[in-house]
Write an enzyme that holds these catalytic residues in place. Structure first.
Site, PDB file in Angstrom:
ATOM      1  CD  GLU A  68       8.673 -19.336  -1.301  1.00  0.00           C
ATOM      2  OE1 GLU A  68       7.687 -18.846  -1.878  1.00  0.00           O
ATOM      3  OE2 GLU A  68       9.084 -20.481  -1.522  1.00  0.00           O
ATOM      4  CG  ASP A 120       8.122  -7.490   9.559  1.00  0.00           C
ATOM      5  OD1 ASP A 120       7.483  -6.702   8.854  1.00  0.00           O
ATOM      6  OD2 ASP A 120       9.365  -7.521   9.609  1.00  0.00           O
ATOM      7  CG  ASP A 143       3.504  -4.814  -4.164  1.00  0.00           C
ATOM      8  OD1 ASP A 143       3.810  -4.062  -5.113  1.00  0.00           O
ATOM      9  OD2 ASP A 143       2.403  -4.785  -3.599  1.00  0.00           O
ATOM     10  CG  PHE A 218      -0.130 -15.344 -11.760  1.00  0.00           C
ATOM     11  CD1 PHE A 218      -1.190 -14.502 -12.043  1.00  0.00           C
ATOM     12  CD2 PHE A 218       1.152 -14.825 -11.805  1.00  0.00           C
ATOM     13  CE1 PHE A 218      -0.976 -13.169 -12.360  1.00  0.00           C
ATOM     14  CE2 PHE A 218       1.386 -13.499 -12.119  1.00  0.00           C
ATOM     15  CZ  PHE A 218       0.310 -12.674 -12.398  1.00  0.00           C
TER      16      PHE A 218
END
Length: 237
Positions: A68, A120, A143, A218
């Site tokens: 993931e 990263d 994002d 959420f």
């Protein structure tokens, strides 16, 4: 938010420069997160190395491995690992509080089939993951960079799709999810055009949320407010 540096290309496919697909907001660790980093990292943490890791050595067994990208605070990832003890899970997250939170929840849940990187993700994928070694790659709620001038920063681009495919074994799946409809359309366009993939949707677009992806708080709140979530699953062929 996904922890990836992704390359920017021009229309001819020429490499221009690397742009960040995330904004580094490094908050302070809570006492519990710091404690988890100290106590759980030796058993669950993976230090970045530029050589491909040996998954059998890392997990002490042979099993299908799920990776993931950008697991946030790690709650869903831990839930998946606990629900599927027969699978190996690797999570990558650049935000240290999220890594600490994930390790804390994982220790509490008693999972032994999870390893995490605080690094990263593009570097990890390019250098530390062997080609054809993954059963599934997950990218949930990256994002959206919803302003048009920022669309180039979106992680899902043709070179990224190609990189993911190289790490999947034949029959492996790239599973994406977003709560931003425009981004889902962008994902579908990129993935449909990417060679070597087959859309698992019978209608050629999105799929229903599979059971293996937990419903986040959420997301559940969004459902109550009438907000949509789009899942896409593409198989390496």
């Amino acid at each position: 938010m996904s922890d990836v540096t992704t390359a920017e290309f021009n229309e001819e496919g020429k490499y221009l420069r690397k742009v960040r697909s995330f904004v580094l907001r490094e908050g302070r660790l809570t006492k519990g997160q710091a404690q988890a980093m100290e106590q759980q990292w030796p058993s669950m943490g993976l230090d970045y190395t530029p050589e491909a890791i040996d998954l059998v050595e890392v997990f002490g067994r042979e099993a299908d491995t799920v990776l993931e990208i950008g697991f946030g605070m790690g709650g869903s990832l831990v839930e998946m690992a606990k629900a599927s003890p027969e699978l190996n899970f690797i999570g990558i997250e650049v935000h240290k509080p999220g890594v600490g939170a994930c390790l804390s929840v994982a220790a509490e849940a008693g999972v032994t089939n999870l390893r995490v990187y605080h690094h990263d993700a593009l570097e990890v994928l390019e250098n530390s993951i062997a080609e054809g070694s993954l059963a599934r790659v997950q990218l949930f709620f990256p994002d959206p960079w919803h302003k048009k001038r920022h669309h180039k920063r979106r992680i899902v681009q043709a070179p990224f799709a190609e990189l993911i495919r190289s790490k999947l074994k034949v029959g492996g799946v790239f599973h994406l999810a977003t709560d931003w409809e425009n981004y889902s359309e962008h994902m579908l366009e990129v993935m449909t055009a990417a060679p070597g993939y087959k859309n698992q949707s019978a209608t050629g677009d999105v799929v229903e949320r599979p059971e293996h992806r937990p419903l986040t708080k959420f997301e559940a709140r969004g459902h109550r407010l009438g907000h949509g979530v789009w899942d896409l699953m593409f198989e390496r062929v």
